[in-house]
Design a protein around this motif. Sequence first.
Motif, PDB file in Angstrom:
ATOM      1  N   GLY A 162       0.918  -1.245   0.127  1.00  0.00           N
ATOM      2  CA  GLY A 162      -0.159  -0.116  -0.029  1.00  0.00           C
ATOM      3  C   GLY A 162       0.951   1.296   0.049  1.00  0.00           C
ATOM      4  N   THR A 163       1.815   1.134   0.801  1.00  0.00           N
ATOM      5  CA  THR A 163       2.691   2.458   1.081  1.00  0.00           C
ATOM      6  C   THR A 163       3.627   2.583  -0.183  1.00  0.00           C
ATOM      7  OG1 THR A 163       4.147   1.261   2.523  1.00  0.00           O
ATOM      8  CG2 THR A 163       2.387   2.797   3.271  1.00  0.00           C
TER       9      THR A 163
ATOM     10  N   ILE B 240       2.844   1.658  -3.170  1.00  0.00           N
ATOM     11  CA  ILE B 240       1.897   2.085  -4.252  1.00  0.00           C
ATOM     12  C   ILE B 240       1.834   3.703  -4.206  1.00  0.00           C
ATOM     13  CG2 ILE B 240      -0.399   2.085  -5.022  1.00  0.00           C
ATOM     14  CD1 ILE B 240      -0.539  -0.954  -4.602  1.00  0.00           C
ATOM     15  N   VAL B 241       1.640   4.170  -3.064  1.00  0.00           N
ATOM     16  CA  VAL B 241       1.369   5.501  -3.072  1.00  0.00           C
ATOM     17  C   VAL B 241       2.688   6.430  -3.754  1.00  0.00           C
ATOM     18  CG1 VAL B 241       1.488   7.590  -1.181  1.00  0.00           C
ATOM     19  CG2 VAL B 241      -0.032   5.557  -0.952  1.00  0.00           C
TER      20      VAL B 241
END
Lengths: 149, 186
Positions: free
Chosen positions: B40-41, B43-44
């Motif tokens: 998730g991080t 991807i950011v």
Amino acid sequence: MEATGVGTAVRQSVWAFPILEAVHLVGLALLGAAVLAGDLRLMGLGLISASPGAVLAHCRPWLAAAVIAMAATGIPMLLSEAVKCYYATAFWVKMGTLPPALALTWAGRRRLIRQDPPGHTGATRVQGAVSVLLWLTVAAAGRWIGFSA
Amino acid sequence: MRGFLEWLGGTEGSRALLESQYAWPLIESAHVMGVALFLGTVIVGDLRLAGIGFTSIRPDEVLRRMRPFVLSGFGVMVLTGVLIFYSNPVRYYHDLFFRAKMGLIFVAVLNAFLFHRAARLGNRGGVRPGIAVSAWGAAAISLTVWALVVVAGRLIAYNWFACDIQPQPGWVNKLAGCPVTAAASP
């Protein structure tokens, strides 16, 4: 539900369910990006050089895309084994925590995007923390459906 | 290698973990939730590098702010992943999807390392021009390869290509390193 065309097709295919699971998991990563970037900012962590409202607005299209990907892969999996899910506690934990999680990250965030407060407050910290906990429960309960007999 | 893994799989801790009612599913769930934190991080940062997300914040700022979460997420993935491997070493060692996953992780980490080195050199005085172009490329490679890592990882659960289910095509036995005897092969 299991007698529907989609449910039957997924159940009869060797590859369909594993591929749906795998894409569902890729969707989880994208959802993790959209949820965490926003909720960390609400808690005063992560992208703190921008205002909470700005970070939440940046998250919004990816949040929508992730939720659509999760539903598009999750619903066919549910249709293929609806009876198993009905008897799995983990499934009902997931269905119980999903609506409040969605409401908080969609409607709850919209309010903050409109108000655009200059920084995080005690209230935004609570909102971010509750959201992360709700989504963690959704994810863990979702994984646990697979462990249910 | 196989001898060591057979010994490892025979240790008390490995057997207890594999047969445990709660420890194994809990570790596996932590590995899945680690996907949300780690990837998730990642991807950011990749969305920002690709220029399609978080565009009002500087790319280096996004990467710097995400770094502690990326690194702690990676720690969770490695720790839980090693424990899962420890629970059944020989099975994973001969799993086609596990081998693919390890190769893909190597490519993804190498991509991140090369990009960060190029970006550092670029910041010091333009030794490597064209970082704007390579940022988009590095982000695209990162997103694609990490997604494939997740897919390969999930498919490890399925034993379509398991060594103990024969006959398998020759290329499967070769890639998975299956110890197939001449009599057992088709």
